[in-house]
Design an enzyme around this catalytic site. Structure first.
Site, PDB file in Angstrom:
ATOM      1  N   GLY A  12       6.250  -5.576 -15.245  1.00 21.64           N
ATOM      2  CA  GLY A  12       5.359  -4.809 -16.130  1.00 21.64           C
ATOM      3  C   GLY A  12       6.121  -3.789 -16.972  1.00 21.64           C
ATOM      4  O   GLY A  12       5.913  -3.696 -18.192  1.00 21.64           O
ATOM      5  N   ASP A  32      16.084 -11.459 -15.851  1.00 19.94           N
ATOM      6  CA  ASP A  32      15.189 -11.499 -14.696  1.00 19.94           C
ATOM      7  C   ASP A  32      15.536 -12.734 -13.881  1.00 19.94           C
ATOM      8  O   ASP A  32      16.284 -13.600 -14.340  1.00 19.94           O
ATOM      9  CB  ASP A  32      13.712 -11.524 -15.138  1.00 19.94           C
ATOM     10  N   GLY A  71      14.714  -6.103  -8.890  1.00 20.51           N
ATOM     11  CA  GLY A  71      14.561  -5.975  -7.440  1.00 20.51           C
ATOM     12  C   GLY A  71      13.102  -6.051  -7.049  1.00 20.51           C
ATOM     13  O   GLY A  71      12.254  -6.489  -7.823  1.00 20.51           O
ATOM     14  N   SER A  73       9.500  -4.501  -6.086  1.00 19.13           N
ATOM     15  CA  SER A  73       8.824  -3.293  -6.582  1.00 19.13           C
ATOM     16  C   SER A  73       7.733  -2.767  -5.662  1.00 19.13           C
ATOM     17  O   SER A  73       6.883  -1.989  -6.081  1.00 19.13           O
ATOM     18  CB  SER A  73       8.258  -3.571  -7.973  1.00 19.13           C
ATOM     19  N   SER A 109      11.804   5.503  -7.256  1.00 20.12           N
ATOM     20  CA  SER A 109      10.350   5.551  -7.099  1.00 20.12           C
ATOM     21  C   SER A 109       9.882   6.808  -6.383  1.00 20.12           C
ATOM     22  O   SER A 109      10.615   7.394  -5.568  1.00 20.12           O
ATOM     23  CB  SER A 109       9.915   4.324  -6.287  1.00 20.12           C
ATOM     24  N   ASN A 110       8.633   7.158  -6.641  1.00 16.72           N
ATOM     25  CA  ASN A 110       7.981   8.247  -5.889  1.00 16.72           C
ATOM     26  C   ASN A 110       8.002   7.944  -4.388  1.00 16.72           C
ATOM     27  O   ASN A 110       7.917   8.862  -3.576  1.00 16.72           O
ATOM     28  CB  ASN A 110       6.557   8.458  -6.405  1.00 16.72           C
ATOM     29  N   TYR A 134      10.720  -0.048   1.432  1.00 19.72           N
ATOM     30  CA  TYR A 134      10.912  -0.005  -0.015  1.00 19.72           C
ATOM     31  C   TYR A 134      11.425   1.379  -0.458  1.00 19.72           C
ATOM     32  O   TYR A 134      12.398   1.494  -1.218  1.00 19.72           O
ATOM     33  CB  TYR A 134       9.582  -0.345  -0.684  1.00 19.72           C
ATOM     34  N   LYS A 138      15.023   2.693  -2.221  1.00 19.04           N
ATOM     35  CA  LYS A 138      15.154   3.505  -3.434  1.00 19.04           C
ATOM     36  C   LYS A 138      16.027   4.733  -3.164  1.00 19.04           C
ATOM     37  O   LYS A 138      16.829   5.141  -4.015  1.00 19.04           O
ATOM     38  CB  LYS A 138      13.776   3.919  -3.959  1.00 19.04           C
ATOM     39  N   ARG A 172      -5.092   9.073  -6.732  1.00 18.66           N
ATOM     40  CA  ARG A 172      -3.677   9.364  -6.465  1.00 18.66           C
ATOM     41  C   ARG A 172      -2.854   9.229  -7.736  1.00 18.66           C
ATOM     42  O   ARG A 172      -1.980  10.041  -8.032  1.00 18.66           O
ATOM     43  CB  ARG A 172      -3.177   8.402  -5.379  1.00 18.66           C
TER      44      ARG A 172
HETATM   45  C1  15L Z   1       6.017   1.999  -7.006  1.00 17.01           C
HETATM   46  O1  15L Z   1       7.144   2.372  -6.770  1.00 17.01           O
HETATM   47  C2  15L Z   1       5.719   0.577  -7.266  1.00 17.01           C
HETATM   48  O2  15L Z   1       6.763  -0.098  -7.914  1.00 17.01           O
HETATM   49  C3  15L Z   1       4.424   0.370  -7.999  1.00 17.01           C
HETATM   50  O3  15L Z   1       4.067  -0.968  -7.894  1.00 17.01           O
HETATM   51  C4  15L Z   1       3.319   1.272  -7.460  1.00 17.01           C
HETATM   52  O4  15L Z   1       3.034   0.948  -6.127  1.00 17.01           O
HETATM   53  C5  15L Z   1       3.776   2.704  -7.562  1.00 17.01           C
HETATM   54  O5  15L Z   1       4.989   2.888  -6.888  1.00 17.01           O
HETATM   55  C6  15L Z   1       2.734   3.693  -7.011  1.00 17.01           C
HETATM   56  O6  15L Z   1       3.051   4.476  -6.127  1.00 17.01           O
HETATM   57  O7  15L Z   1       1.629   3.666  -7.519  1.00 17.01           O
END
Ligand code: 15L
Length: 268
Positions: A12, A32, A71, A73, A109-110, A134, A138, A172
Site C-alpha cells: 500500500g 517487490d 518485508g 508488514s 513501525s509504531n 513483528y 522493527k 486508535r
Molecule cells: C503496522 O506497522 C502495520 O504495517 C500496519 O499494517 C498496521 O497494522 C499499522 O502498523 C497499525 O498499527 O495500524
C-alpha cells in the site's frame, strides 16, 4: 539523488509513493517479491526475494538512495518474520553498504514501541517496547540501521510509521494516522536532508490526539499538513457501543498487545 530504490513497492505505501515520488527523482527503481505494474518513463521494475542476497545485490546496484518498505508488514509466525524482516533486512543494508549507497529511509513501525501505555507521550529517545514478533523485528531493524550508520557512515532515517492511509479507520488510528502526502514529505526529508546520519522519527500526521512528541521530525523540517481530527466524529460514532479489549485499549499497539497476552500482572 538520481536513482532511488523502493523495496516493497507493491504494498500500500509503496504503490502510493510510486505516484507521489514520480518525477521527483530521475529514476525510481521499484522492487517487490510479487510482479508490479509495468514500467513507465523514469521507472525501473524489479522482482526480488529479499532473503536471496545475490538478488538483493543486483537490486541495489547503481542506486543512490533506498526506501526500505519490504518485508512482512504485520504479526506472523517466527520463521516468516525471520526470513522477511531479519534476514531480508540485513541483506538490504549489507548489499547497500557494498554498493556504496549513502542514504536509507527505513519503514519501522509504531509496534517497535507498542507496549507503551496510551497515557504516556513518547519521543524518539524512548527504549523499544515491542508488542509482537513483528515489533521486535522493527526494533532489530532500527538497531541494524544504527550499526550501519556508526560503522559505515550510511545516513538512515527510521520512520516509525503509525497507520498509513487516505483516512484514519478507527479510534486508535486517530492517534497514529499518517496521510500519503505527509509520509511523502517525511521520506523526502530522509533522502534529501543534508545532515541526517541516524535519526528516529514518528511517521504520523499532525494529529491532535497523537501519542508522540515528534520534535525530532520537526527539527528536521517536517511540517505535516494533515490531522485526523476532522474524521474523529464519524470514526467514534462507528465504534460506539463496541466492546473493547482492556489490554488493547490500554496500550498504544492495540490488538498487537492483546494477542497472545498471558501476563498475570502488567509490567510497570
Ligand atoms: C503496522 O506497522 C502495520 O504495517 C500496519 O499494517 C498496521 O497494522 C499499522 O502498523 C497499525 O498499527 O495500524
Amino acid at each position: 539523488m538520481r536513482r532511488v530504490l523502493i523495496t516493497g513497492a507493491g504494498g500500500g505505501i509503496g504503490r502510493s509513493l510510486r505516484e507521489t515520488l514520480r518525477g521527483v527523482y530521475p529514476i525510481l527503481r521499484l522492487s517487490d517479491r510479487v510482479a508490479l505494474a509495468p514500467t513507465r518513463d523514469g521507472e525501473e521494475v524489479d522482482r526480488t526475494e529479499l532473503s536471496d542476497m545475490a538478488a538483493v545485490e543486483r537490486m541495489v546496484a547503481g542506486v543512490d538512495g533506498v526506501i526500505h518498505l519490504g518485508g512482512i508488514s504485520g504479526e506472523n509466525e517466527w520463521p516468516v518474520i525471520l526470513e522477511g524482516n531479519i534476514i531480508g533486512l540485513y541483506n538490504v543494508f549489507e548489499a547497500a553498504r557494498r554498493a556504496g549507497v549513502q542514504r536509507i529511509v527505513f519503514a519501522t513501525s509504531n509496534h517497535a514501541v507498542g507496549f507503551y501505555p496510551r497515557e504516556q507521550k513518547i519521543d524518539h529517545l524512548v527504549v523499544p517496547r515491542p508488542d509482537s514478533r513483528y515489533g521486535v523485528s522493527k526494533a532489530f531493524g532500527e538497531a541494524l540501521a544504527s550499526l550501519y550508520s556508526d560503522r559505515h557512515g550510511i545516513g538512515v532515517l527510521c520512520t516509525r510509521i503509525g497507520n498509513f492511509g487516505e483516512k484514519p479507520i478507527d479510534k486508535r488510528r486517530l492517534s497514529i494516522w499518517i496521510s500519503p502526502r505527509d509520509y511523502t514529505q517525511l521520506v523526502r526529508i530522509g533522502l534529501e536532508h543534508p545532515d541526517i546520519r541516524y535519526e528516529i522519527v514518528y511517521g504520523v500526521s499532525n494529529n491532535r490526539r497523537s501519542w508522540y512528541d515528534n520534535l525530532n521530525a520537526v527539527r528536521l523540517g517536517y511540517r505535516p499538513q494533515d490531522d485526523s481530527e476532522p474524521y474523529a466524529e464519524a470514526v467514534l460514532a462507528a465504534e460506539a457501543g463496541q466492546e473493547a479489549d482492556p489490554i488493547a485499549e490500554h496500550y498504544q499497539g492495540g490488538t498487537f498487545c492483546a494477542a497472545e497476552y498471558t501476563a498475570k500482572t502488567p509490567r510497570l
